[in-house]
Design an enzyme around this catalytic site. Sequence first.
Site, mmCIF file in Angstrom:
data_model
loop_
_atom_site.group_PDB
_atom_site.id
_atom_site.type_symbol
_atom_site.label_atom_id
_atom_site.label_comp_id
_atom_site.label_asym_id
_atom_site.label_seq_id
_atom_site.Cartn_x
_atom_site.Cartn_y
_atom_site.Cartn_z
ATOM 1 N N THR A 198 40.978 48.588 48.281
ATOM 2 C CA THR A 198 40.107 48.241 49.250
ATOM 3 C C THR A 198 40.875 47.219 50.066
ATOM 4 O O THR A 198 42.053 46.726 49.857
ATOM 5 C CB THR A 198 38.851 47.765 48.660
ATOM 6 O OG1 THR A 198 37.970 47.707 49.636
ATOM 7 C CG2 THR A 198 38.921 46.506 47.881
ATOM 8 N N ASN A 199 40.048 46.494 51.209
ATOM 9 C CA ASN A 199 40.488 45.352 51.797
ATOM 10 C C ASN A 199 39.731 44.026 51.684
ATOM 11 O O ASN A 199 38.610 44.187 51.007
ATOM 12 C CB ASN A 199 40.859 45.916 53.340
ATOM 13 C CG ASN A 199 39.535 46.493 53.832
ATOM 14 O OD1 ASN A 199 38.649 46.014 53.966
ATOM 15 N ND2 ASN A 199 39.658 47.854 54.030
ATOM 16 N N ARG A 200 39.843 43.058 52.642
ATOM 17 C CA ARG A 200 39.125 42.059 52.560
ATOM 18 C C ARG A 200 37.818 41.901 53.312
ATOM 19 O O ARG A 200 37.039 41.073 53.368
ATOM 20 C CB ARG A 200 40.048 40.764 52.982
ATOM 21 C CG ARG A 200 41.045 40.577 51.929
ATOM 22 C CD ARG A 200 42.110 39.273 52.395
ATOM 23 N NE ARG A 200 41.102 38.227 52.880
ATOM 24 C CZ ARG A 200 41.648 37.343 53.873
ATOM 25 N NH1 ARG A 200 42.615 37.531 54.336
ATOM 26 N NH2 ARG A 200 40.835 36.193 53.967
ATOM 27 N N SER A 201 37.435 43.287 53.951
ATOM 28 C CA SER A 201 36.334 43.025 54.573
ATOM 29 C C SER A 201 34.990 43.035 53.950
ATOM 30 O O SER A 201 34.931 43.694 52.709
ATOM 31 C CB SER A 201 36.208 44.496 55.549
ATOM 32 O OG SER A 201 34.782 44.754 55.978
#
Length: 410
Positions: free
Chosen positions: A217-220
């Site tokens: 995933t990513n930091r959003s």
Amino acid sequence: MSAIALLRDKRIILGVCGSIAAYKAADLASKLTQAGASVDVVMTEAAQRFVSPLTFQALSGRPVYTDMWRAEFGGGLPSHIAHIGLAERADLMVVAPATANTLAKLAGGLADDLLTVTALAIACPLMIAPAMDGGMYDHPAVQANREILSSRGAHVIEPESGRFASGLVGAGRLPETAALIGHIRRVLGRDGELAGHKLVVTAGGTREALDPVRFITNRSTGKQGYAIAQAALDAGAEVVLISTTAHLPTPVGARKVTVGSAESMKDAVLAHVADSSALIMAAAVADYTPRTVSEQKIKKSDKSLTLPLTRTPDILMAVKAQRAQTGYPMIVVGFAAESENLVENASGKLQSKGLDLLVANDITADDAGFAADTNRVVVLDMDGGLHSIERTSKDNIGAYIIERVGGLLE
Ligand code: C5P
């Protein structure tokens, strides 16, 4: 609590009844005042046994109304007759907590104290949040009164289930302040400029599964998308929030669709935009996903592991194709998270993805972009217009985006 544009200078009558939940009404009075509303508290005699009028006076900064036989309270009401003066200037009357007794009086049109007499005098919407201990709420008499009030157009907020002061468990707890304020926003925003429009908002980073327990995933965090959804609700829109985020409370009134991967987000978006006015694609969609998802948990064996990745579907490109055929969604807003050449890269995306607006973030700053409560963006439009917004809350940025969408839909 920060200011809420929709609540600024709104006049709210807060009717408080004699329930232990009256202490929560003190918090509600405080938060509404901090958000910018002018709160006139009316207390029943029983309410004053739980919480002192002085508490509400201190929190609202306004006189508290308790006695229907008194003619002068101050507070600058347009009439010296309290219930008439209160009613004349009100945008909303909220009875929270509403006891079984007051509920019955309101249903029957009785008017033997200042709260009930005011409820008959108002021309604004009436919201009622019942709260009562151990099973009383389920009593047929209470339910019949609730139905009468609902059928007459009152907004009755369903109480929550949980533990009562008595130790019993059941339905009858006053919802938390944040939820009550969500309901209040919904009613105050109902005739806003987006009333009658359906908006689809995406939020959060997608999760691309590797195996049954792991994902990329990513930091959003979804904060910006949630703020946009709330701003759309405040403007009266019907909102579908397509999100990967589980940790943020769903704004009251939004329909949440939980998704995981870019692929599942694409399916949900294409289905929901088919009859919607606008899509606001604030989600951080992964660009790559594992080529295969291992059915079993990947074991450690070799010193290194290579994961073959493949491109995810570009959701906005799929929407562009669907919109070319059907005309829906009428407006599309994209986001771009850039770490270099912000405006140049963003305007390239605006063109290629066929967007009406593009909101570009510089993700290299700590106080903007992912996870922060504040953001700093540049908004580009199809006509080459460029609007920079200096660091401000994600709520304010959400409100600006919704205002622009409203302008485009006009
Ligand atoms: O990844 P990119 O910078 O192109 O993303 C810009 C916009 O495109 C964002 O609004 C994002 O939500 C959307 N996007 C998409 N499908 C992808 C990747 C991004 O719709 N696969």
